[in-house]
Design an enzyme around this catalytic site. Structure first.
Site, PDB file in Angstrom:
ATOM      1  N   CYS A  42      11.272  47.925 -30.732  1.00 33.45           N
ATOM      2  CA  CYS A  42       9.886  48.369 -30.958  1.00 33.45           C
ATOM      3  C   CYS A  42       9.991  49.639 -31.782  1.00 33.45           C
ATOM      4  O   CYS A  42      10.823  50.510 -31.486  1.00 33.45           O
ATOM      5  CB  CYS A  42       9.195  48.649 -29.628  1.00 33.45           C
ATOM      6  SG  CYS A  42       7.621  49.549 -29.794  1.00 33.45           S
ATOM      7  N   THR A  43       9.156  49.745 -32.819  1.00 32.90           N
ATOM      8  CA  THR A  43       9.318  50.868 -33.746  1.00 32.90           C
ATOM      9  C   THR A  43       8.909  52.208 -33.129  1.00 32.90           C
ATOM     10  O   THR A  43       9.199  53.261 -33.698  1.00 32.90           O
ATOM     11  CB  THR A  43       8.540  50.615 -35.048  1.00 32.90           C
ATOM     12  OG1 THR A  43       7.163  50.349 -34.733  1.00 32.90           O
ATOM     13  CG2 THR A  43       9.126  49.444 -35.806  1.00 32.90           C
ATOM     14  N   HIS A  44       8.244  52.185 -31.994  1.00 34.77           N
ATOM     15  CA  HIS A  44       7.940  53.442 -31.299  1.00 34.77           C
ATOM     16  C   HIS A  44       9.205  54.044 -30.650  1.00 34.77           C
ATOM     17  O   HIS A  44       9.313  55.265 -30.517  1.00 34.77           O
ATOM     18  CB  HIS A  44       6.914  53.234 -30.178  1.00 34.77           C
ATOM     19  CG  HIS A  44       5.490  53.191 -30.630  1.00 34.77           C
ATOM     20  ND1 HIS A  44       4.983  52.150 -31.366  1.00 34.77           N
ATOM     21  CD2 HIS A  44       4.459  54.060 -30.438  1.00 34.77           C
ATOM     22  CE1 HIS A  44       3.696  52.379 -31.602  1.00 34.77           C
ATOM     23  NE2 HIS A  44       3.351  53.529 -31.053  1.00 34.77           N
ATOM     24  N   ASP A  56       1.322  49.888 -38.447  1.00 30.93           N
ATOM     25  CA  ASP A  56       1.794  49.692 -37.072  1.00 30.93           C
ATOM     26  C   ASP A  56       0.580  49.869 -36.154  1.00 30.93           C
ATOM     27  O   ASP A  56      -0.477  50.330 -36.590  1.00 30.93           O
ATOM     28  CB  ASP A  56       2.877  50.738 -36.748  1.00 30.93           C
ATOM     29  CG  ASP A  56       3.378  50.643 -35.312  1.00 30.93           C
ATOM     30  OD1 ASP A  56       3.649  49.523 -34.836  1.00 30.93           O
ATOM     31  OD2 ASP A  56       3.495  51.682 -34.641  1.00 30.93           O
ATOM     32  N   SER A  57       0.789  49.573 -34.881  1.00 28.93           N
ATOM     33  CA  SER A  57      -0.289  49.794 -33.902  1.00 28.93           C
ATOM     34  C   SER A  57      -0.556  51.285 -33.714  1.00 28.93           C
ATOM     35  O   SER A  57      -1.589  51.651 -33.156  1.00 28.93           O
ATOM     36  CB  SER A  57       0.104  49.187 -32.557  1.00 28.93           C
ATOM     37  OG  SER A  57       1.234  49.864 -32.054  1.00 28.93           O
ATOM     38  N   CYS A  75       6.076  47.030 -37.427  1.00 28.24           N
ATOM     39  CA  CYS A  75       5.803  46.784 -36.010  1.00 28.24           C
ATOM     40  C   CYS A  75       6.426  45.440 -35.655  1.00 28.24           C
ATOM     41  O   CYS A  75       6.122  44.426 -36.301  1.00 28.24           O
ATOM     42  CB  CYS A  75       4.288  46.743 -35.817  1.00 28.24           C
ATOM     43  SG  CYS A  75       3.773  46.255 -34.158  1.00 28.24           S
ATOM     44  N   ASN A  76       7.295  45.444 -34.663  1.00 24.37           N
ATOM     45  CA  ASN A  76       7.946  44.187 -34.256  1.00 24.37           C
ATOM     46  C   ASN A  76       6.929  43.191 -33.716  1.00 24.37           C
ATOM     47  O   ASN A  76       7.005  41.995 -33.981  1.00 24.37           O
ATOM     48  CB  ASN A  76       8.986  44.468 -33.172  1.00 24.37           C
ATOM     49  CG  ASN A  76      10.168  45.249 -33.694  1.00 24.37           C
ATOM     50  OD1 ASN A  76      11.173  44.677 -34.070  1.00 24.37           O
ATOM     51  ND2 ASN A  76      10.054  46.567 -33.737  1.00 24.37           N
ATOM     52  N   THR A  77       5.963  43.696 -32.933  1.00 25.23           N
ATOM     53  CA  THR A  77       4.979  42.811 -32.298  1.00 25.23           C
ATOM     54  C   THR A  77       4.106  42.141 -33.362  1.00 25.23           C
ATOM     55  O   THR A  77       3.857  40.932 -33.308  1.00 25.23           O
ATOM     56  CB  THR A  77       4.102  43.627 -31.319  1.00 25.23           C
ATOM     57  OG1 THR A  77       4.950  44.463 -30.523  1.00 25.23           O
ATOM     58  CG2 THR A  77       3.299  42.722 -30.420  1.00 25.23           C
ATOM     59  N   TYR A 100      -0.336  47.099 -29.011  1.00 24.37           N
ATOM     60  CA  TYR A 100      -0.353  45.667 -29.336  1.00 24.37           C
ATOM     61  C   TYR A 100       0.514  44.872 -28.350  1.00 24.37           C
ATOM     62  O   TYR A 100       0.310  43.690 -28.158  1.00 24.37           O
ATOM     63  CB  TYR A 100       0.263  45.436 -30.721  1.00 24.37           C
ATOM     64  CG  TYR A 100      -0.586  45.784 -31.924  1.00 24.37           C
ATOM     65  CD1 TYR A 100      -1.914  46.182 -31.803  1.00 24.37           C
ATOM     66  CD2 TYR A 100      -0.032  45.676 -33.200  1.00 24.37           C
ATOM     67  CE1 TYR A 100      -2.665  46.483 -32.934  1.00 24.37           C
ATOM     68  CE2 TYR A 100      -0.776  45.966 -34.333  1.00 24.37           C
ATOM     69  CZ  TYR A 100      -2.086  46.369 -34.205  1.00 24.37           C
ATOM     70  OH  TYR A 100      -2.823  46.656 -35.326  1.00 24.37           O
ATOM     71  N   GLY A 101       1.523  45.556 -27.815  1.00 23.71           N
ATOM     72  CA  GLY A 101       2.623  44.842 -27.144  1.00 23.71           C
ATOM     73  C   GLY A 101       2.244  44.053 -25.923  1.00 23.71           C
ATOM     74  O   GLY A 101       2.954  43.122 -25.544  1.00 23.71           O
TER      75      GLY A 101
HETATM   76  N1  DGL Z   1       5.454  49.651 -32.481  1.00 25.17           N
HETATM   77  C1  DGL Z   1       5.151  48.342 -32.099  1.00 25.17           C
HETATM   78  C2  DGL Z   1       6.345  47.397 -32.159  1.00 25.17           C
HETATM   79  O1  DGL Z   1       7.264  47.630 -32.898  1.00 25.17           O
HETATM   80  C3  DGL Z   1       4.251  48.016 -30.945  1.00 25.17           C
HETATM   81  C4  DGL Z   1       3.894  49.004 -29.943  1.00 25.17           C
HETATM   82  C5  DGL Z   1       2.672  48.572 -29.190  1.00 25.17           C
HETATM   83  O2  DGL Z   1       1.595  48.740 -29.740  1.00 25.17           O
HETATM   84  O3  DGL Z   1       2.805  48.005 -28.089  1.00 25.17           O
HETATM   85  O4  DGL Z   1       6.363  46.382 -31.502  1.00 25.17           O
END
Ligand code: DGL
Length: 262
Positions: A189-191, A11-12, A75-77, A43-44
């Site tokens: 988003c996984t965060h 992930d990021s 990570c979704n992004t 990353y987003g």
């Molecule tokens: N955790 C990441 C996701 O699921 C991205 C968070 C980020 O870096 O912006 O999209």
């Protein structure tokens, strides 16, 4: 033996630990190598080319240095920007991505109004558009980009997490279980699962919050099984790698994964 090799997860930053937590519950005997790209996060709000480049570099490192037997893009992004490239470039490697749980949410909502909190990159992606098109008509999806929220969670800035959760909930509309209100919140988003206590308080009772860890973990198990890669004798160890500060990742992993890291 091939099945004794680790599963790579990236992930990021610390967000993918929400997926790793579910993976470890579902697959307690697997070994994992977790890579947090905190040195290049978030990353987003970056463009696709940047996220794709980072994803490729991380996948190569996990393959070359850690001999992973499968990859989870937690990570979704990064999934939206790169999972298709990774699958094409490493056809032999079972790869699993994550996507916002729109389909389960469509089945859950009673008011037919669902909010989707995700990064700008995820919501703008062609992959997300296709997913959204596939459930159009089943519910009204309010798409809410949450700039800065992943970074606030990454930095464990609780005050900022609270401010942004309030801001984005207000922007999405009225939450609740009455007709016309949003009764389901998808965490795209996984965060964001790490902000569930704050989000639950902000959106109030009667609102279902949907994350993707468990379905992804079940899918990982299926994929390992069909490929004959399930580890039935491992010790469930986690190796933590990062392009950012090692100490911050270690602390987050201890906090979010709990117990021992094997
Ligand atoms: N955790 C990441 C996701 O699921 C991205 C968070 C980020 O870096 O912006 O999209």
């Amino acid at each position: 033996m091939e099945s004794g090799k680790p599963i790579g997860v990236f992930d990021s930053g610390v967000g993918g630990l929400s997926i790793l937590r579910a993976l470890r519950r579902e697959l307690p005997q697997e070994e994992f190598v977790y890579f947090s790209d905190a040195g290049h996060a978030p990353y987003g709000e970056r463009d696709d080319a940047f996220v794709a480049e980072r994803s490729r570099a991380i996948a190569l490192r996990l393959i070359d240095e850690h001999r992973i037997k499968a990859l989870v893009v937690a990570c979704n992004t990064a999934t939206a920007a790169a999972v298709h490239l990774l699958r094409a470039e490493h056809a032999h490697l079972p790869s699993i991505g994550v996507e916002p749980a729109l389909k389960p949410a469509a089945g859950m909502t009673r008011t037919a109004r669902v909010a989707v909190f995700a990064t700008r990159g995820t919501l703008a992606s062609a992959k997300f558009r296709a997913l959204h098109d596939s459930v159009r008509g089943q519910a009204d999806f309010v798409l809410q980009p949450c700039d800065g929220l992943a970074a606030a969670i990454e930095n464990d800035n609780q005050e900022e997490v609270r401010r942004l959760c309030r801001l984005y909930a207000r922007a999405a509309g009225e939450f609740g279980s009455a007709p016309g209100q949003i009764d389901t919140l998808v965490l795209g988003c996984t965060h964001y699962p790490f902000a569930i206590p704050v989000l639950a308080e902000v959106v109030g009772p009667g609102v279902g919050i949907v994350e993707t860890g468990e379905p992804v973990a079940r899918q990982a198990r299926r994929l390992l099984e069909v490929n004959g890669l399930l580890n039935r004798a491992g010790r469930g160890q986690v190796t933590l790698l990062t392009s950012g500060p090692q100490q911050a990742l270690r602390q987050a992993a201890q906090r979010w994964l709990g117990g021992s890291l094997g």
